[in-house]
Scaffold this motif. Structure first.
Motif, PDB file in Angstrom:
ATOM      1  N   GLY A 186      59.032 -49.241  11.209  1.00 45.19           N
ATOM      2  CA  GLY A 186      59.791 -49.715  10.073  1.00 45.19           C
ATOM      3  C   GLY A 186      59.299 -49.422   8.635  1.00 45.19           C
ATOM      4  N   PHE A 187      57.766 -49.844   8.748  1.00 44.64           N
ATOM      5  CA  PHE A 187      57.061 -49.714   7.445  1.00 44.64           C
ATOM      6  C   PHE A 187      56.759 -48.198   7.178  1.00 44.64           C
ATOM      7  CE2 PHE A 187      53.081 -49.087   5.081  1.00 44.64           C
ATOM      8  CZ  PHE A 187      53.285 -49.966   3.893  1.00 44.64           C
ATOM      9  N   VAL A 188      56.480 -47.471   7.900  1.00 45.03           N
ATOM     10  CA  VAL A 188      56.280 -45.924   7.408  1.00 45.03           C
ATOM     11  C   VAL A 188      57.362 -45.330   7.054  1.00 45.03           C
ATOM     12  CG1 VAL A 188      56.391 -44.542   9.686  1.00 45.03           C
ATOM     13  CG2 VAL A 188      54.612 -43.938   7.835  1.00 45.03           C
ATOM     14  N   SER A 189      58.551 -45.549   7.762  1.00 57.31           N
ATOM     15  CA  SER A 189      59.893 -45.214   7.281  1.00 57.31           C
ATOM     16  C   SER A 189      60.164 -45.392   6.035  1.00 57.31           C
ATOM     17  CB  SER A 189      60.942 -45.644   8.324  1.00 57.31           C
ATOM     18  OG  SER A 189      60.625 -45.368   9.620  1.00 57.31           O
ATOM     19  N   THR A 190      59.900 -46.744   5.375  1.00 60.55           N
ATOM     20  CA  THR A 190      60.085 -47.159   4.121  1.00 60.55           C
ATOM     21  C   THR A 190      59.430 -46.443   3.180  1.00 60.55           C
ATOM     22  OG1 THR A 190      60.871 -49.400   5.165  1.00 60.55           O
ATOM     23  CG2 THR A 190      60.805 -49.530   2.839  1.00 60.55           C
ATOM     24  N   PHE A 191      58.078 -46.291   3.629  1.00 64.59           N
ATOM     25  CA  PHE A 191      57.149 -45.764   2.724  1.00 64.59           C
ATOM     26  C   PHE A 191      57.602 -44.150   2.622  1.00 64.59           C
ATOM     27  CE2 PHE A 191      53.310 -42.995   3.164  1.00 64.59           C
ATOM     28  CZ  PHE A 191      52.565 -43.465   2.056  1.00 64.59           C
ATOM     29  N   LEU A 192      58.070 -43.673   3.403  1.00 66.81           N
ATOM     30  CA  LEU A 192      58.689 -42.119   3.423  1.00 66.81           C
ATOM     31  C   LEU A 192      59.893 -42.146   2.456  1.00 66.81           C
ATOM     32  CD1 LEU A 192      58.252 -40.654   7.164  1.00 66.81           C
ATOM     33  CD2 LEU A 192      56.743 -40.372   5.198  1.00 66.81           C
ATOM     34  N   GLY A 193      60.481 -43.403   2.777  1.00 68.69           N
ATOM     35  CA  GLY A 193      61.861 -43.227   1.804  1.00 68.69           C
ATOM     36  C   GLY A 193      61.700 -43.541   0.403  1.00 68.69           C
ATOM     37  N   TYR A 194      60.406 -43.882  -0.007  1.00 72.68           N
ATOM     38  CA  TYR A 194      59.995 -44.175  -1.291  1.00 72.68           C
ATOM     39  C   TYR A 194      59.212 -42.952  -1.920  1.00 72.68           C
ATOM     40  CZ  TYR A 194      61.730 -48.659  -2.388  1.00 72.68           C
ATOM     41  OH  TYR A 194      62.737 -49.685  -2.483  1.00 72.68           O
ATOM     42  N   GLY A 195      59.337 -41.699  -1.105  1.00 75.47           N
ATOM     43  CA  GLY A 195      58.494 -40.820  -1.213  1.00 75.47           C
ATOM     44  C   GLY A 195      56.970 -40.481  -1.123  1.00 75.47           C
ATOM     45  N   GLY A 196      56.617 -41.476  -0.263  1.00 77.32           N
ATOM     46  CA  GLY A 196      55.127 -41.762   0.227  1.00 77.32           C
ATOM     47  C   GLY A 196      54.623 -40.602   1.009  1.00 77.32           C
ATOM     48  N   GLN A 197      53.657 -40.129   1.011  1.00 75.44           N
ATOM     49  CA  GLN A 197      52.892 -38.948   1.948  1.00 75.44           C
ATOM     50  C   GLN A 197      51.688 -39.588   2.550  1.00 75.44           C
ATOM     51  OE1 GLN A 197      51.697 -35.452  -0.155  1.00 75.44           O
ATOM     52  NE2 GLN A 197      51.699 -34.412   1.719  1.00 75.44           N
ATOM     53  N   VAL A 198      51.535 -39.608   3.803  1.00 74.25           N
ATOM     54  CA  VAL A 198      50.570 -40.302   4.355  1.00 74.25           C
ATOM     55  C   VAL A 198      49.253 -39.540   4.202  1.00 74.25           C
ATOM     56  CG1 VAL A 198      49.485 -41.122   6.619  1.00 74.25           C
ATOM     57  CG2 VAL A 198      51.820 -41.121   6.356  1.00 74.25           C
ATOM     58  N   MET A 199      49.227 -38.136   4.280  1.00 72.68           N
ATOM     59  CA  MET A 199      48.111 -37.363   3.814  1.00 72.68           C
ATOM     60  C   MET A 199      48.587 -36.197   3.132  1.00 72.68           C
ATOM     61  SD  MET A 199      45.508 -37.387   6.992  1.00 72.68           S
ATOM     62  CE  MET A 199      44.007 -38.398   7.089  1.00 72.68           C
ATOM     63  N   ASP A 200      47.894 -35.647   2.286  1.00 74.50           N
ATOM     64  CA  ASP A 200      48.255 -34.409   1.721  1.00 74.50           C
ATOM     65  C   ASP A 200      47.758 -33.085   2.539  1.00 74.50           C
ATOM     66  OD1 ASP A 200      45.691 -34.033   1.191  1.00 74.50           O
ATOM     67  OD2 ASP A 200      45.619 -34.233  -0.943  1.00 74.50           O
ATOM     68  N   GLU A 201      48.126 -32.108   2.334  1.00 72.04           N
ATOM     69  CA  GLU A 201      47.796 -30.843   3.156  1.00 72.04           C
ATOM     70  C   GLU A 201      46.119 -30.568   3.295  1.00 72.04           C
ATOM     71  OE1 GLU A 201      49.745 -27.388   2.641  1.00 72.04           O
ATOM     72  OE2 GLU A 201      51.623 -28.314   3.182  1.00 72.04           O
ATOM     73  N   GLY A 202      45.457 -31.338   2.419  1.00 74.01           N
ATOM     74  CA  GLY A 202      43.898 -31.071   2.451  1.00 74.01           C
ATOM     75  C   GLY A 202      43.395 -32.265   3.429  1.00 74.01           C
ATOM     76  N   LEU A 203      44.217 -33.140   4.065  1.00 72.98           N
ATOM     77  CA  LEU A 203      43.954 -34.356   5.085  1.00 72.98           C
ATOM     78  C   LEU A 203      43.301 -35.440   4.009  1.00 72.98           C
ATOM     79  CD1 LEU A 203      42.605 -32.630   8.119  1.00 72.98           C
ATOM     80  CD2 LEU A 203      44.756 -33.315   7.698  1.00 72.98           C
ATOM     81  N   VAL A 204      43.655 -35.417   2.886  1.00 71.42           N
ATOM     82  CA  VAL A 204      43.081 -36.546   2.084  1.00 71.42           C
ATOM     83  C   VAL A 204      44.266 -37.756   1.847  1.00 71.42           C
ATOM     84  CG1 VAL A 204      42.409 -37.505  -0.447  1.00 71.42           C
ATOM     85  CG2 VAL A 204      41.877 -35.091   0.514  1.00 71.42           C
ATOM     86  N   CYS A 205      43.682 -38.898   2.463  1.00 73.38           N
ATOM     87  CA  CYS A 205      44.809 -39.998   2.486  1.00 73.38           C
ATOM     88  C   CYS A 205      45.331 -40.359   1.214  1.00 73.38           C
ATOM     89  CB  CYS A 205      43.842 -41.155   3.076  1.00 73.38           C
ATOM     90  SG  CYS A 205      44.826 -42.579   3.551  1.00 73.38           S
ATOM     91  N   GLN A 206      46.537 -40.763   1.467  1.00 76.80           N
ATOM     92  CA  GLN A 206      47.481 -40.969   0.151  1.00 76.80           C
ATOM     93  C   GLN A 206      48.276 -42.438   0.360  1.00 76.80           C
ATOM     94  OE1 GLN A 206      47.732 -38.830  -2.468  1.00 76.80           O
ATOM     95  NE2 GLN A 206      46.266 -37.599  -1.419  1.00 76.80           N
TER      96      GLN A 206
END
Lengths: 466, 306
Positions: free
Chosen positions: A232-252
Motif C-alpha cells: 500500500g505504501f509504495v502504491s501511494t508513493f507512486l500515486g504522488y508521482g514518486g519514483q523509487v530509483m531513476d534510470e541511473g539507479l540513484v535512489c529517489q
C-alpha cells in the motif's frame, strides 16, 4: 456453515462421496472431449515420452494445477513427476540453489518480475518469445493477447539495469496477479458518513475518525523486510508521482513526494494504528482486519476472499474496496506482483518444458485455477469474463472488488521497482526509515539517511558510478 | 524477659533458630512458588500450540483472544488423514504429514543408529587408548560443530547431485552424521573415561580383545549415557531443517519441512500447522518419557571422574 454444524465424520464421507460422484459425472467426459478438441488443432504429442520436472510455490494456482497434471500427460504424453512444493521463503532459496549451482534439477518453476531479473541477467532462465512465436510449438488456441498486456510486459526485460521493463525477452508467463487497494469497513464508513479517501491527507483524517472504542482506524504491514514498503505504501508513493530509483539507479525515496507521503502515512499509523506496528506481518494485518479490530487494511486485493468468507472472518459482507490514495493532480497507482511460470536454461527438454508452461497458462487451466482453485487474481481477461468467476468475485466487497481490481489492472498497476539486483536491500532500508519516522524521527532526515545508505551500497557494488 | 530465670543465652538462641527456620521455610515456600510459576510459564507455548490446534480458523483469528471455544478435531483430521471440511484454498493443501512422519522416522532413526555405531567406537578409542595426537583427533570431530552449515552445504549439494545421493534416504542419513557423530563422540568419551581403567586392565590380562572390552564392559556400564546420547542425537536429527530442505526433495521430505507448508500464499493455516507441530513432538515426548530416568542419570554420570 456455523461452528455448531461443522462437518461430522459421517457428513464428511457423504459429502466426499457425493463430490467424487459429481466430479466423475461432469469432469471426466468434458476432459476427454477437451483433449480431443485440443488435439484437433495442434500436435500436442510431438514430445511424447519426455519429462518435465517442476518446483512450485505453495499457492492456490499450484493446488488447482496438481489434479490436472494427469490430463496434461494424457494430452501430450509428457510425464510430470510429483512436483516439489514449498512456502515462499524456502521456495525461493531452493530455486536459487538449483539455478545458481547449475544442478538442473528442475525444468520449470514459478517466479515473478522482481525475482527473475537476477536469474535473467545471469542466464539462468530461458527466453520464451521464440517458443511463443513458433507456430509449430504454440497452439493456435493459446491466445497470448488474452493475457493482460501489462502483466506480460512486467515479465519482459531487455537486461538493462535500471530500465527496459516491457522490452526485450519474455522471461515468464504470468499466472496470478496481485494489486494493492484500500480494503475498508463499509459499515463503519457508512456510519461515519465518509467515502474512502483519495488523498493521503484524507486517508489520515478518515483513519482518525474510524478510531473509536475497540476499533482502530488503520492497519498496514510494519515488519521490516516483510513487504512493509512494497504494497500500500509504495502504491501511494507512486500515486504522488514518486519514483523509487531513476534510470541511473540513484535512489529517489527522499524526493519531496516521498517525504510527504511517508510523513502522513507514518503519522496516521501512529495516531490510528496498532501500537506494536513494527512487528505487524502481512498475515497479522489480514487476520486483525478480518476479526473486526481495524477500519482499514491497505494491502493485497485478493485478501478480500478471506474477508468475505464467513467461516474465517467476522466482517464478511461488510467490506468495500477502493484504489490507494493519490495526489489530486496525479492518477492513482498500484504496485503489482505476478507469479509467473519460467523455464530453466538448463531444462533437460526445453520444448517439452514449453509445452507444460503453454498448457498451464491456457484459458482452460487458468479458468479452472480461479473457479476451482481460488487463484486470485487471474491474468487472462477471459477468465474475469467467465460466468462462474463473475458470480464468485462479482459479489465480493459489496460489488466493489471487480471494478477496483480491473481498474488497477487496466490502467494503474505497474512494477514499482527498478530492475536491479539490490531491491531487497533498498526495500528493507526504506522499511527502516519508515519505522524511524513512526517512532518520531524527522521524515526528511530519516529518508535522506536511507537514500545515502542505498546509494553507498549501490556504489560499493559498482552498480552506480561517482 | 531477657533477665528471666532461664539461663542466659539459651532463650535468645532458640528464638534465633526459630527465626532462621522461619526464614528458610519462607524462602523455600517462595522458591517453590517461583518454580511453579516458572513451570507454568514454560508450559504456555505448548498449551497455546495445543489449544490452537483444536480451534477453527475463525476462533484462531478471533479478537479478543478466545480462551473458551468449541474444540474441533478438524485440524487433526486434515493433518493425519487428509480430510478437509472447510471450503477454502488452504483446505486443498495436501501436505502428506503421515508420509513425512515416516520419512523422519527412517532418516532420524537411521542416522542415530549409524552414528551410535560409529561414534561409540571413536569415543571409546579416544577415551581408552593412548595414541599420538589424540586430542587433535578429538578436536577434529568437534570442528564439524564449529563450522556453520552454510559453509559446506553448497559443496555438499553439488557433490550429492553428482553421486546421486541427493533426495535419497541414504544421503540424508549420511549427512546427519555431521551433527550426530561429534555429539556422540564428545558425550560418550567422558562416560568411557569415567569407567575405572583397572576394569579394562583386568579384562585385558584375562585375554579380552578391545572389542570385547567395549561390548562387555564399557557399553553395559555406560548404558545410561548411551540412552541419553541416543535420545539427544535422535532429537537433533528429528528437528533438523536445513539438511532435508537443501539436500532432499519431495521423496525425502521430513516432518519439519512438511509442517511449514501450512504457510500459504494467501493465508496461514495456524490450526493445521499447530496440529502438525503437536504430531511432530509426539515421538520425542514418548522417547524422552521412556528414557527420562536414563537421561537424568546419563547427563550427570560422566561428570565425576575417577
Amino acid at each position: 456453515m456455523t461452528l455448531q454444524n461443522r462437518t461430522t465424520r459421517r457428513r464428511f464421507v457423504q459429502g466426499a462421496t457425493a463430490g467424487a460422484a459429481a466430479l466423475g459425472a461432469s469432469w471426466l467426459p468434458s476432459q476427454t472431449e477437451r483433449i480431443r478438441a485440443m488435439q484437433d488443432t495442434f500436435d500436442w504429442q510431438q514430445f511424447k515420452g519426455a519429462q518435465v520436472r517442476l518446483i512450485l510455490n505453495k499457492h492456490p494456482y499450484t493446488e488447482s494445477l496438481l489434479p490436472l497434471l494427469p490430463e496434461f500427460t494424457k494430452l501430450t504424453g509428457i510425464e510430470v513427476p510429483e512436483p516439489l512444493i514449498l512456502p515462499e521463503a524456502e521456495y525461493f532459496q531452493k530455486v536459487l540453489l538449483d539455478l545458481s549451482t547449475g544442478a538442473g534439477e528442475f525444468d520449470a518453476f514459478m517466479t515473478g518480475p522482481q525475482i527473475h531479473w537476477a536469474y535473467d541477467s545471469a542466464g539462468w532462465t530461458e527466453p520464451l518469445e521464440p517458443f511463443l512465436a513458433d507456430t509449430n510449438l504454440t497452439s493456435p488456441d493459446y491466445d497470448e493477447k488474452d493475457i493482460f498486456e501489462g502483466l506480460m510486459a512486467a515479465n519482459r526485460w531487455n537486461l538493462t539495469l535500471g530500465s527496459g521493463i516491457g522490452e526485450g525477452s519474455q522471461w515468464a508467463i504470468p499466472v496470478m496477479v496481485e494489486t494493492y487497494v484500500q480494503a475498508y469497513r463499509k459499515d463503519v464508513y457508512d456510519e461515519l458518513g465518509v467515502e474512502p479517501a483519495t488523498t493521503i491527507e484524507g486517508w489520515r483524517d478518515i483513519n482518525k475518525k474510524a478510531t473509536k472504542g475497540d476499533m482502530k482506524g488503520i492497519i498496514v504491514r510494519g515488519e521490516r523486510g516483510g513487504g512493509m514498503s512494497g504494497t500500500g505504501f509504495v502504491s501511494t508513493f507512486l500515486g504522488y508521482g514518486g519514483q523509487v530509483m531513476d534510470e541511473g539507479l540513484v535512489c529517489q525515496i527522499n524526493s519531496p513526494e516521498g517525504v510527504h507521503v511517508a510523513e502522513q502515512y507514518c503519522a496516521s499509523v501512529k495516531e490510528s494504528g496498532p501500537e506494536g506496528w513494527a512487528n505487524v506481518t502481512w498475515y497479522e494485518g489480514q487476520e486483525s482486519f478480518a476479526n473486526g479490530s481495524y477500519g482499514q487494511y491497505m494491502d493485497c486485493d485478493f485478501f478480500t476472499a478471506l474477508y468475505d468468507d464467513p467461516e474465517k472472518s467476522q466482517i464478511a459482507g461488510k467490506v468495500g474496496l477502493a484504489l490507494c490514495p493519490h495526489a489530486d493532480d496525479h492518477d492513482p497507482a498500484s504496485g503489482l506482483w505476478t507469479w509467473a511460470l519460467a523455464m530453466s536454461s538448463r531444462a533437460q527438454d526445453k520444448n517439452a518444458s514449453w509445452y507444460f508452461i503453454q498448457w498451464a497458462t491456457m484459458k482452460e487451466q487458468m479458468t479452472n485455477a480461479t473457479v476451482v482453485g481460488r487463484n486470485y487474481n487471474p491474468t487472462r481477461s477471459s477468465v474475469f469474463d467467465d460466468a462462474d468467476v463473475q458470480k464468485t468475485m462479482g459479489s465480493w466487497a459489496n460489488g466493489t472488488y471487480l471494478p477496483t481490481v480491473l481498474e488497477n489492472l487496466d490502467k494503474y498497476a505497474r512494477v514499482a521497482w527498478a530492475p536491479q539486483p539490490e531491491n531487497t536491500f533498498l526495500a528493507t532500508r526504506w522499511d527502516q526509515a519508515l519505522q524511524e519516522i513512526w517512532a518520531g524521527d524527522d521524515a526528511q532526515t530519516a529518508l535522506d539517511n536511507a537514500k545515502a545508505d542505498v546509494d553507498a551500497h549501490m556504489k560499493e557494488l559498482g552498480l552506480i558510478q561517482g | 524477659m531477657q533477665n528471666s530465670a532461664i539461663s542466659p543465652g539459651t532463650q535468645p538462641m532458640i528464638i534465633r533458630e526459630s527465626a532462621q527456620q522461619k526464614r528458610e521455610r519462607r524462602f523455600h515456600f517462595l522458591l517453590h512458588v517461583a518454580l511453579i510459576i516458572y513451570f507454568f510459564i514454560t508450559l504456555i507455548p505448548f498449551a497455546w500450540t495445543f489449544l490452537t490446534s483444536l480451534k477453527s480458523s475463525r476462533d484462531v483469528a478471533a479478537a479478543p483472544l478466545k480462551i473458551f471455544f468449541s474444540p474441533t478435531l478438524d485440524n487433526y483430521r486434515a493433518v493425519l488423514f487428509n480430510q478437509y471440511s472447510a471450503d477454502s484454498a488452504m483446505a486443498r493443501v495436501r501436505v502428506d504429514i503421515p508420509g513425512a512422519f515416516l520419512n523422519s522416522m527412517i532418516i532420524a532413526g537411521g542416522a542415530t543408529i549409524l552414528a551410535m555405531l560409529l561414534g561409540n567406537l571413536a569415543a571409546f578409542a579416544l577415551a581408552r587408548y593412548k595414541m599420538p595426537e589424540r586430542e587433535v583427533y578429538a578436536f577434529f570431530f568437534l570442528a564439524f560443530r564449529f563450522a556453520p552449515v552454510f559453509v559446506f552445504i553448497i559443496p555438499m549439494f553439488i557433490i550429492y547431485q553428482q553421486v546421486h545421493l541427493y533426495n535419497t534416504y541414504l544421503g540424508m542419513i549420511l549427512i546427519f552424521q555431521v551433527i550426530a557423530i561429534p555429539l556422540i563422540v564428545w558425550t560418550m568419551r567422558s562416560f568411557y573415561e569415567s569407567i575405572p581403567a583397572e576394569l579394562f586392565d583386568s579384562a585385558s590380562i584375562d585375554g579380552a580383545t578391545r572389542v570385547q572390552q567395549l561390548r562387555q564392559i564399557a557399553l553395559p556400564l555406560a548404558a545410561p549415557g548411551l540412552a541419553a546420547t541416543a535420545v539427544l542425537t535422535f532429537i537433533a536429527c528429528w528437528n533438523n531443517f536445513v539438511f532435508p530442505f537443501l539436500l532432499g526433495a519431495k521423496q525425502t521430505q521430513t516432518i519439519t519441512l512438511a509442517t511449514i507448508t501450512f504457510i500459504g500464499y494467501e493465508e496461514v493455516a495456524w490450526g493445521m500447522m499447530t496440529a502438525a507441530a503437536i504430531v511432530t513432538i509426539v515421538p520425542e515426548l514418548i522417547l524422552a518419557m521412556f528414557v527420562q530416568k536414563h537421561i537424568v542419570r546419563g547427563l550427570t554420570y560422566g561428570a565425576v571422574k575417577e
